[in-house]
Design a protein around this motif. Structure first.
Motif, PDB file in Angstrom:
ATOM      1  N   GLY A   1       2.257  80.742 -34.840  1.00  0.00           N
ATOM      2  CA  GLY A   1       3.618  81.268 -34.828  1.00  0.00           C
ATOM      3  C   GLY A   1       4.690  80.237 -35.086  1.00  0.00           C
ATOM      4  O   GLY A   1       5.856  80.437 -34.723  1.00  0.00           O
ATOM      5  N   ILE A   2       4.318  79.119 -35.696  1.00  0.00           N
ATOM      6  CA  ILE A   2       5.314  78.079 -36.017  1.00  0.00           C
ATOM      7  C   ILE A   2       5.945  78.447 -37.361  1.00  0.00           C
ATOM      8  O   ILE A   2       5.310  78.329 -38.411  1.00  0.00           O
ATOM      9  N   ARG A   3       7.170  78.888 -37.309  1.00  0.00           N
ATOM     10  CA  ARG A   3       7.840  79.338 -38.525  1.00  0.00           C
ATOM     11  C   ARG A   3       9.274  78.800 -38.565  1.00  0.00           C
ATOM     12  O   ARG A   3       9.741  78.177 -37.619  1.00  0.00           O
ATOM     13  N   GLY A   4       9.944  79.080 -39.667  1.00  0.00           N
ATOM     14  CA  GLY A   4      11.350  78.715 -39.797  1.00  0.00           C
ATOM     15  C   GLY A   4      11.585  77.224 -39.776  1.00  0.00           C
ATOM     16  O   GLY A   4      10.855  76.436 -40.374  1.00  0.00           O
ATOM     17  N   ALA A   5      12.627  76.819 -39.026  1.00  0.00           N
ATOM     18  CA  ALA A   5      13.035  75.414 -38.997  1.00  0.00           C
ATOM     19  C   ALA A   5      11.957  74.524 -38.383  1.00  0.00           C
ATOM     20  O   ALA A   5      11.761  73.381 -38.810  1.00  0.00           O
ATOM     21  N   ALA A   6      11.245  75.053 -37.376  1.00  0.00           N
ATOM     22  CA  ALA A   6      10.191  74.251 -36.738  1.00  0.00           C
ATOM     23  C   ALA A   6       9.068  73.950 -37.724  1.00  0.00           C
ATOM     24  O   ALA A   6       8.548  72.827 -37.761  1.00  0.00           O
ATOM     25  N   ARG A   7       8.677  74.939 -38.533  1.00  0.00           N
ATOM     26  CA  ARG A   7       7.630  74.721 -39.533  1.00  0.00           C
ATOM     27  C   ARG A   7       8.096  73.725 -40.594  1.00  0.00           C
ATOM     28  O   ARG A   7       7.341  72.839 -40.999  1.00  0.00           O
ATOM     29  N   LEU A   8       9.346  73.865 -41.020  1.00  0.00           N
ATOM     30  CA  LEU A   8       9.893  72.955 -42.028  1.00  0.00           C
ATOM     31  C   LEU A   8       9.918  71.522 -41.507  1.00  0.00           C
ATOM     32  O   LEU A   8       9.516  70.586 -42.214  1.00  0.00           O
ATOM     33  N   ARG A   9      10.361  71.355 -40.265  1.00  0.00           N
ATOM     34  CA  ARG A   9      10.511  70.004 -39.704  1.00  0.00           C
ATOM     35  C   ARG A   9       9.181  69.371 -39.336  1.00  0.00           C
ATOM     36  O   ARG A   9       8.915  68.221 -39.668  1.00  0.00           O
ATOM     37  N   ASP A  10       8.329  70.127 -38.631  1.00  0.00           N
ATOM     38  CA  ASP A  10       7.130  69.558 -38.039  1.00  0.00           C
ATOM     39  C   ASP A  10       5.897  69.612 -38.939  1.00  0.00           C
ATOM     40  O   ASP A  10       4.936  68.866 -38.701  1.00  0.00           O
ATOM     41  N   VAL A  11       5.916  70.492 -39.928  1.00  0.00           N
ATOM     42  CA  VAL A  11       4.742  70.632 -40.790  1.00  0.00           C
ATOM     43  C   VAL A  11       5.044  70.149 -42.210  1.00  0.00           C
ATOM     44  O   VAL A  11       4.428  69.204 -42.706  1.00  0.00           O
TER      45      VAL A  11
END
Length: 259
Positions: free
Chosen positions: A157-167
C-alpha cells in the motif's frame, strides 16, 4: 588514519608531478604567450585580491549555483515524469533528442534576445546546458527501478508521495547523482562562456579582458583559478554524494567483501 593519508597522497601526487613538469618546461621560456610558471604564480596574489574575488569570482559562483539549481530541479522533476510513464516517454523522446543535440553556446544569442544581457541570461544559459545530463540520467534511473521492489511497495500500500520518495527516487538516486556530476563540469564551462558575452564582471569576462590587454600572466592566473574552482566544487560534490548515497556505497562495499 593511514588509508586517509594514502588517498590524499594519491590525489596530490599527479597534480604535483604536472606542476613540476610545467615549472621545469617553462623555466627558460621567452614566449609572451607561454610565460614561466614562476611568473604566473608571482602574479597570482597581485591579480586576485579580495576586491576582485568579491567583484568577479563571487558573481560567477552565484550564477553557477543558480543555473545549476534550476537545472537540477527541472531535470529531476521532468525526468521522473517521463521515466514513470511509457506514453509520455514515447511522445517526448524525439523532442528531447533534438534539443539535446543543440549545443548550448549556440543558443546564447537567442537567449540574449529574450532574457537580455544581465544575470538572467547567464543563469538560463547555464541551466539550459546542465539540465540534459540530469534529465536523461533521471529518466534511465526511474526506468531501471526494480519491478519486484515496485510490486512489493504496491502490495504494502505504499503509493503517492511515499512511493515516489522511498522507492522511485531512492532507487534512481545513484543514476541521478551521476547526471548531477556530469552537469557540474558543463555548468562551469557555460558559466565562463556566458560571461564572455555582454558582461561587466565574472571570471570569463576578466580572463577575456586580460587576453585583450595582452596581460598574459594575469590571464593564466584566471585559468588556474578556474581549475581550482572546479576542483573545490568537485570535492564538495563528492562529500554531499557520500552523505546522501551512504546506503548505496555501503551496499557496494558489502558486496565487495562478501565471498
Amino acid at each position: 588514519m593511514r588509508p586517509v593519508l594514502l588517498r590524499l597522497a594519491f590525489a596530490v601526487a599527479l597534480p604535483a608531478v604536472l606542476v613540476a613538469v610545467w615549472w621545469v618546461a617553462s623555466a627558460g621560456s621567452t614566449n609572451v604567450y607561454w610565460p614561466p610558471l614562476r611568473t604566473i604564480f608571482g602574479a597570482f596574489p597581485d591579480v586576485w585580491t579580495g576586491e576582485r574575488l568579491r567583484g568577479d569570482v563571487l558573481p560567477s559562483v552565484l550564477r553557477l549555483a543558480a543555473g545549476y539549481s534550476v537545472a537540477a530541479v527541472a531535470g529531476v522533476a521532468l525526468g521522473t515524469v517521463i521515466g514513470s510513464h511509457r506514453r509520455v516517454r514515447a511522445v517526448c523522446e524525439p523532442v528531447l533528442e533534438f534539443l539535446r543535440a543543440v549545443p548550448p553556446p549556440v543558443l546564447v544569442p537567442v537567449i540574449m534576445l529574450f532574457a537580455g544581457i544581465g544575470d538572467t541570461m547567464k543563469i538560463v544559459v547555464i541551466a539550459s546546458g546542465c539540465v540534459w545530463p540530469i534529465l536523461l540520467n533521471t529518466v534511465e534511473g526511474v526506468r531501471a527501478v526494480d519491478p519486484v521492489l515496485a510490486e512489493t511497495a504496491r502490495s504494502y500500500g505504499i503509493r503517492g508521495a511515499a512511493r515516489l520518495r522511498d522507492v522511485v527516487l531512492r532507487s534512481a538516486s545513484p543514476q541521478i547523482f551521476a547526471g548531477l556530476r556530469q552537469a557540474l563540469s558543463i555548468g562551469i564551462i557555460l558559466m565562463v562562456i556566458s560571461e564572455m558575452f555582454a558582461a561587466s564582471n565574472g571570471l570569463g569576462f576578466t580572463i577575456v579582458q586580460f587576453q585583450r590587454g595582452f596581460a598574459i600572466p594575469d590571464m593564466w592566473t584566471g585559468i588556474l583559478l578556474l581549475g581550482l574552482l572546479g576542483f573545490l566544487l568537485s570535492v564538495l560534490f563528492r562529500l554531499v554524494e557520500r552523505r546522501v548515497l551512504g546506503w548505496y556505497h555501503g551496499l557496494r562495499e558489502a558486496g565487495r567483501r562478501s565471498p
